[in-house]
Motif scaffolding. Structure first.
Motif, PDB file in Angstrom:
ATOM      1  N   ASP A 161      -9.118   9.528  -4.132  1.00  0.00           N
ATOM      2  CA  ASP A 161      -8.426  10.450  -4.267  1.00  0.00           C
ATOM      3  C   ASP A 161      -8.560  11.280  -2.725  1.00  0.00           C
ATOM      4  O   ASP A 161      -7.702  11.828  -1.795  1.00  0.00           O
ATOM      5  CB  ASP A 161      -8.639  11.747  -5.412  1.00  0.00           C
ATOM      6  CG  ASP A 161      -8.215  11.441  -6.219  1.00  0.00           C
ATOM      7  OD1 ASP A 161      -7.605  11.244  -7.126  1.00  0.00           O
ATOM      8  OD2 ASP A 161      -8.487  12.225  -7.699  1.00  0.00           O
ATOM      9  N   ALA A 162     -10.184  11.415  -2.231  1.00  0.00           N
ATOM     10  CA  ALA A 162      -9.866  12.924  -0.830  1.00  0.00           C
ATOM     11  C   ALA A 162      -9.966  11.532   0.460  1.00  0.00           C
ATOM     12  O   ALA A 162      -8.823  11.856   1.334  1.00  0.00           O
ATOM     13  CB  ALA A 162     -11.701  12.765  -1.037  1.00  0.00           C
ATOM     14  N   ARG A 164      -7.757   9.000  -0.015  1.00  0.00           N
ATOM     15  CA  ARG A 164      -5.897   8.906   0.292  1.00  0.00           C
ATOM     16  C   ARG A 164      -5.469  10.049   0.730  1.00  0.00           C
ATOM     17  O   ARG A 164      -4.414   9.748   1.439  1.00  0.00           O
ATOM     18  CB  ARG A 164      -5.350   8.996  -1.452  1.00  0.00           C
ATOM     19  CG  ARG A 164      -4.202   8.759  -1.798  1.00  0.00           C
ATOM     20  CD  ARG A 164      -3.753   8.843  -3.332  1.00  0.00           C
ATOM     21  NE  ARG A 164      -4.662   7.076  -4.076  1.00  0.00           N
ATOM     22  CZ  ARG A 164      -5.685   7.672  -4.193  1.00  0.00           C
ATOM     23  NH1 ARG A 164      -6.242   8.483  -5.046  1.00  0.00           N
ATOM     24  NH2 ARG A 164      -6.679   6.859  -4.961  1.00  0.00           N
ATOM     25  N   ASN A 165      -6.174  10.731   0.504  1.00  0.00           N
ATOM     26  CA  ASN A 165      -6.048  12.032   1.526  1.00  0.00           C
ATOM     27  C   ASN A 165      -5.692  12.226   2.739  1.00  0.00           C
ATOM     28  O   ASN A 165      -4.883  12.731   3.821  1.00  0.00           O
ATOM     29  CB  ASN A 165      -6.286  13.477   0.716  1.00  0.00           C
ATOM     30  CG  ASN A 165      -5.711  14.888   1.931  1.00  0.00           C
ATOM     31  OD1 ASN A 165      -6.807  15.618   2.520  1.00  0.00           O
ATOM     32  ND2 ASN A 165      -4.068  15.244   1.441  1.00  0.00           N
ATOM     33  N   GLU A 166      -7.146  11.210   3.173  1.00  0.00           N
ATOM     34  CA  GLU A 166      -7.267  11.943   4.892  1.00  0.00           C
ATOM     35  C   GLU A 166      -6.400  11.226   5.624  1.00  0.00           C
ATOM     36  O   GLU A 166      -5.813  10.898   6.582  1.00  0.00           O
ATOM     37  CB  GLU A 166      -8.684  11.691   5.084  1.00  0.00           C
ATOM     38  CG  GLU A 166      -9.856  12.481   4.071  1.00  0.00           C
ATOM     39  CD  GLU A 166     -11.015  11.468   4.587  1.00  0.00           C
ATOM     40  OE1 GLU A 166     -11.904  10.641   5.481  1.00  0.00           O
ATOM     41  OE2 GLU A 166     -12.221  12.290   4.688  1.00  0.00           O
ATOM     42  N   LYS A 168      -3.590  10.014   4.727  1.00  0.00           N
ATOM     43  CA  LYS A 168      -1.745  10.358   4.114  1.00  0.00           C
ATOM     44  C   LYS A 168      -1.087  10.057   4.930  1.00  0.00           C
ATOM     45  O   LYS A 168       0.668   8.952   4.764  1.00  0.00           O
ATOM     46  CB  LYS A 168      -1.471  11.465   3.067  1.00  0.00           C
ATOM     47  CG  LYS A 168      -1.690  12.817   4.465  1.00  0.00           C
ATOM     48  CD  LYS A 168      -1.576  13.838   3.893  1.00  0.00           C
ATOM     49  CE  LYS A 168      -1.711  15.010   4.534  1.00  0.00           C
ATOM     50  NZ  LYS A 168      -0.919  16.053   3.414  1.00  0.00           N
ATOM     51  N   ASP A 171       1.399   5.790   6.195  1.00  0.00           N
ATOM     52  CA  ASP A 171       2.467   5.477   5.074  1.00  0.00           C
ATOM     53  C   ASP A 171       2.201   3.983   4.686  1.00  0.00           C
ATOM     54  O   ASP A 171       3.055   3.862   3.695  1.00  0.00           O
ATOM     55  CB  ASP A 171       3.750   6.348   5.125  1.00  0.00           C
ATOM     56  CG  ASP A 171       4.174   6.046   6.476  1.00  0.00           C
ATOM     57  OD1 ASP A 171       4.451   5.194   7.486  1.00  0.00           O
ATOM     58  OD2 ASP A 171       5.462   6.717   6.550  1.00  0.00           O
ATOM     59  N   ALA A 223      -0.954   6.512  -6.497  1.00  0.00           N
ATOM     60  CA  ALA A 223      -2.416   6.462  -6.143  1.00  0.00           C
ATOM     61  C   ALA A 223      -3.503   6.461  -6.951  1.00  0.00           C
ATOM     62  O   ALA A 223      -4.516   5.812  -6.654  1.00  0.00           O
ATOM     63  CB  ALA A 223      -2.230   8.119  -6.190  1.00  0.00           C
TER      64      ALA A 223
END
Length: 260
Positions: A161-162, A164-166, A168, A171, A223
């Motif tokens: 999850d973390a 994926r945010n880093e 983002k 794309d 995700a």
């Protein structure tokens, strides 16, 4: 060399075997790996789909094992990674040997992170690539009598999850987390859990269905996905139920039947 290239870990049996099957059917050349000689037999099964297949036996709980896997790619661009290798361990934590629980941590966390970091860097640099990581609904539940395994899957679930945010802003790179519940594989035998309610249950999900859920989610750019409706329900309940209640429920499933 015209085909895209995929690596699938933990591919000798279970979810990994099914993911490798799907990848080969979908036209990917594949490099498959497991920490047992059975991976060579699995590779022969994948040959039927007409793409290039290579296998390597390596222990992905070690950096040397991950390096051996990557070396077997021979410098080829990795278009897709299914980071599926994992190890379970049942029974009470205080009764477990250091070497056994350390192997679970090093396989599920250390080796997985090293592989992800190494493969994702060039994917992000070129803004193209797909990664599927096998987490688990277990990561949302305090795992009485499976404490180390559940904790490692919690790490994997929330780490992705973390991460994926880093990434983002890249794309063109997809990072998907597959979160199954109990699956009908050798996991329970290998983790010494055949003497438990969950190990003996006949309601475990077909690994082919779990693999398809993960693959479809990956190709759709999702995700994450809980595989199966009952697993989705568990995921929702885990967010509202007290940890003590979840731990007691897990105990009923995972406590060896011979224990008081």
């Amino acid at each position: 060399m015209a085909n895209k290239f995929a690596i699938v870990t933990g591919a000798s049996t279970g979810i990994g075997f099914e993911l490798a099957t799907i990848a080969a059917k979908d036209g990917y050349d594949i490099l498959v790996v497991a920490d047992e000689a059975l991976i060579a037999d699995a590779a022969r099964d994948f040959d039927q789909f007409g793409t290039q297949v290579r296998s390597v036996e390596a222990d992905l709980s070690t950096t040397e094992g991950v390096d051996a896997l990557l070396a077997a790619a021979n410098g080829r661009q990795i278009d897709l990674l299914c980071a599926n290798a994992g190890r379970g361990l049942g029974h009470a934590f205080l009764e477990q040997d250091l070497a056994d629980w350390r192997k679970v941590v090093d396989t599920n966390i250390t080796g997985t992170l090293y592989l992800l970091q190494t493969v994702l860097k060039p994917m992000v640099a070129r803004n193209e690539g797909k990664v599927l990581v096998t987490g688990s609904i277990a990561g949302y539940i305090p795992g009485s009598y499976q404490a180390v395994y559940n904790a490692t899957k919690s790490f994997v679930d929330f780490f992705t999850d973390a991460l994926r945010n880093e990434i983002k802003d890249s794309d063109g790179v997809t990072l998907t987390t597959l979160k199954p519940g109990p699956v009908d594989t050798e996991f329970f035998e290998r983790g010494d859990m055949l003497d438990t309610e969950v190990g003996q249950s006949e309601s475990k999900r077909d690994p082919a269905l779990v693999a398809k859920d993960g693959w479809d989610a990956l190709m759709a750019g999702k995700a994450s996905i809980f595989s199966g409706w009952s697993t989705k329900v568990q995921g929702m309940l885990a967010n509202v139920m007290p940890a003590s209640v979840l731990a007691e429920q897990h105990r009923k499933m995972a406590e060896p039947k011979g224990d008081d």
